[in-house]
Scaffold this motif. Structure first.
Motif, PDB file in Angstrom:
ATOM      1  N   GLY A  88       0.781  -1.227   0.000  1.00 19.51           N
ATOM      2  CA  GLY A  88       0.000   0.000   0.000  1.00 19.51           C
ATOM      3  C   GLY A  88       0.809   1.272   0.000  1.00 19.51           C
ATOM      4  O   GLY A  88       0.246   2.364  -0.044  1.00 19.51           O
ATOM      5  N   ARG A  89       2.138   1.180   0.038  1.00 29.33           N
ATOM      6  CA  ARG A  89       2.964   2.389   0.058  1.00 29.33           C
ATOM      7  C   ARG A  89       3.010   3.076  -1.294  1.00 29.33           C
ATOM      8  O   ARG A  89       3.325   4.255  -1.382  1.00 29.33           O
ATOM      9  N   PHE A  90       2.708   2.337  -2.362  1.00 27.70           N
ATOM     10  CA  PHE A  90       2.929   2.862  -3.703  1.00 27.70           C
ATOM     11  C   PHE A  90       1.631   3.110  -4.465  1.00 27.70           C
ATOM     12  O   PHE A  90       0.676   2.342  -4.373  1.00 27.70           O
ATOM     13  N   THR A 117       3.112   3.465 -16.501  1.00 29.03           N
ATOM     14  CA  THR A 117       3.148   3.674 -15.054  1.00 29.03           C
ATOM     15  C   THR A 117       4.311   2.926 -14.415  1.00 29.03           C
ATOM     16  O   THR A 117       4.865   1.982 -14.995  1.00 29.03           O
ATOM     17  N   ALA A 118       4.647   3.354 -13.196  1.00 32.91           N
ATOM     18  CA  ALA A 118       5.637   2.655 -12.366  1.00 32.91           C
ATOM     19  C   ALA A 118       5.311   2.969 -10.908  1.00 32.91           C
ATOM     20  O   ALA A 118       4.639   3.966 -10.618  1.00 32.91           O
ATOM     21  N   PRO A 119       5.761   2.140  -9.962  1.00 29.13           N
ATOM     22  CA  PRO A 119       5.477   2.400  -8.549  1.00 29.13           C
ATOM     23  C   PRO A 119       6.015   3.749  -8.095  1.00 29.13           C
ATOM     24  O   PRO A 119       7.167   4.090  -8.355  1.00 29.13           O
ATOM     25  N   GLN A 120       5.178   4.496  -7.410  1.00 31.06           N
ATOM     26  CA  GLN A 120       5.551   5.836  -6.950  1.00 31.06           C
ATOM     27  C   GLN A 120       5.018   6.009  -5.524  1.00 31.06           C
ATOM     28  O   GLN A 120       3.837   5.771  -5.266  1.00 31.06           O
ATOM     29  N   TYR A 121       5.919   6.388  -4.600  1.00 33.06           N
ATOM     30  CA  TYR A 121       5.480   6.585  -3.219  1.00 33.06           C
ATOM     31  C   TYR A 121       4.294   7.550  -3.196  1.00 33.06           C
ATOM     32  O   TYR A 121       4.295   8.577  -3.883  1.00 33.06           O
ATOM     33  N   SER A 122       3.284   7.211  -2.394  1.00 30.88           N
ATOM     34  CA  SER A 122       1.988   7.875  -2.482  1.00 30.88           C
ATOM     35  C   SER A 122       2.054   9.385  -2.284  1.00 30.88           C
ATOM     36  O   SER A 122       1.538  10.147  -3.114  1.00 30.88           O
ATOM     37  N   PHE A 123       2.652   9.851  -1.197  1.00 31.85           N
ATOM     38  CA  PHE A 123       2.684  11.295  -0.953  1.00 31.85           C
ATOM     39  C   PHE A 123       3.479  12.005  -2.040  1.00 31.85           C
ATOM     40  O   PHE A 123       3.074  13.076  -2.518  1.00 31.85           O
ATOM     41  N   PHE A 124       4.587  11.425  -2.438  1.00 33.68           N
ATOM     42  CA  PHE A 124       5.394  12.002  -3.510  1.00 33.68           C
ATOM     43  C   PHE A 124       4.573  12.139  -4.789  1.00 33.68           C
ATOM     44  O   PHE A 124       4.586  13.172  -5.450  1.00 33.68           O
ATOM     45  N   ASN A 125       3.810  11.107  -5.121  1.00 32.63           N
ATOM     46  CA  ASN A 125       2.994  11.117  -6.327  1.00 32.63           C
ATOM     47  C   ASN A 125       1.880  12.150  -6.242  1.00 32.63           C
ATOM     48  O   ASN A 125       1.619  12.888  -7.200  1.00 32.63           O
TER      49      ASN A 125
END
Length: 219
Positions: A88-90, A117-125
């Motif tokens: 759930g972090r991404f 797309t690629a995994p991106q840390y939620s807050f950063f995204n």
């Protein structure tokens, strides 16, 4: 020390692998995709003023969820909803953003390919990276037509299930005789200021080519 050496060796292996790319042309953006990493390296498009100011905005809820890219063999695609649910972090981080493509149904649907797309840390995204995308779309595109937008990932040693996790997202834009760039660590952060990621295009190229020395950059 052993863990550090293992990480370095894993990263070295990924650097060597990340060379087998194919170029795929969608209706409104072009993708450079690594068939060994099974992940996107670069996605680029031309941001026009007409598209940025279009009153026709496709509601994302009416567009199908993320799905496979029909122009790339399924054996080279590993990203799935299940992979993201496992951690759930991404977020599913767009390279070419949906907000730049919802002026047209085809464009909107094509932006929702997993290969974009690629995994991106939620807050950063959802905060600094989103503000960077909106800076291009809302601040610049209303003043400058035909902004060339290039976005890419640099991958490290870690994966989310089988999906490689970028250590950097980068973005380069060209417009009105100007060139700007940002090199963004894909990290846990609480800082929403995208301007701190500003970097020279030369510096960004050096980082990309350090990892992918045989990659042909489109900018």
């Amino acid at each position: 020390m052993r863990k550090l050496l293992t990480t370095i060796l894993l990263m070295s292996t990924l650097w060597l692998q990340a060379q087998h790319t194919i170029t795929v042309k969608h209706t409104y953006y072009t993708l450079q995709y690594d068939t060994l990493l099974k992940s996107p390296l670069i996605s680029w498009y031309i941001q026009t003023t007409a598209h940025a100011t279009s009153k026709n905005k496709i509601n994302r809820k009416t567009v199908a969820d993320f799905h496979q890219d029909p122009l790339i063999n399924p054996i080279y695609q590993v990203a799935t909803n299940e992979a993201y649910l496992d951690n759930g972090r991404f977020d599913k981080g767009h390279l070419s953003p949906y907000s730049a493509f919802y002026f047209d149904l085809t464009a909107a649907k094509e932006s929702m390919y997993y290969t974009n797309t690629a995994p991106q840390y939620s807050f950063f995204n959802e905060h600094p990276y989103e503000r960077l995308e909106q800076h291009i779309l809302k601040d610049l595109a209303v003043k400058f037509d035909s902004i060339y937008v290039y976005t890419g990932c640099v991958y490290g040693a870690y994966k989310m299930k089988d999906v490689p996790i970028p250590i950097f997202y980068w973005k380069v834009i060209k417009y009105g005789g100007r060139v700007e760039g940002w090199l963004c660590p894909n990290e846990v952060t609480s800082n929403s200021d995208y301007t701190r990621y500003s970097d020279s295009v030369t510096g960004i190229k050096n980082v990309i080519l350090r990892y992918y020395p045989n990659l042909k950059l489109p900018f």
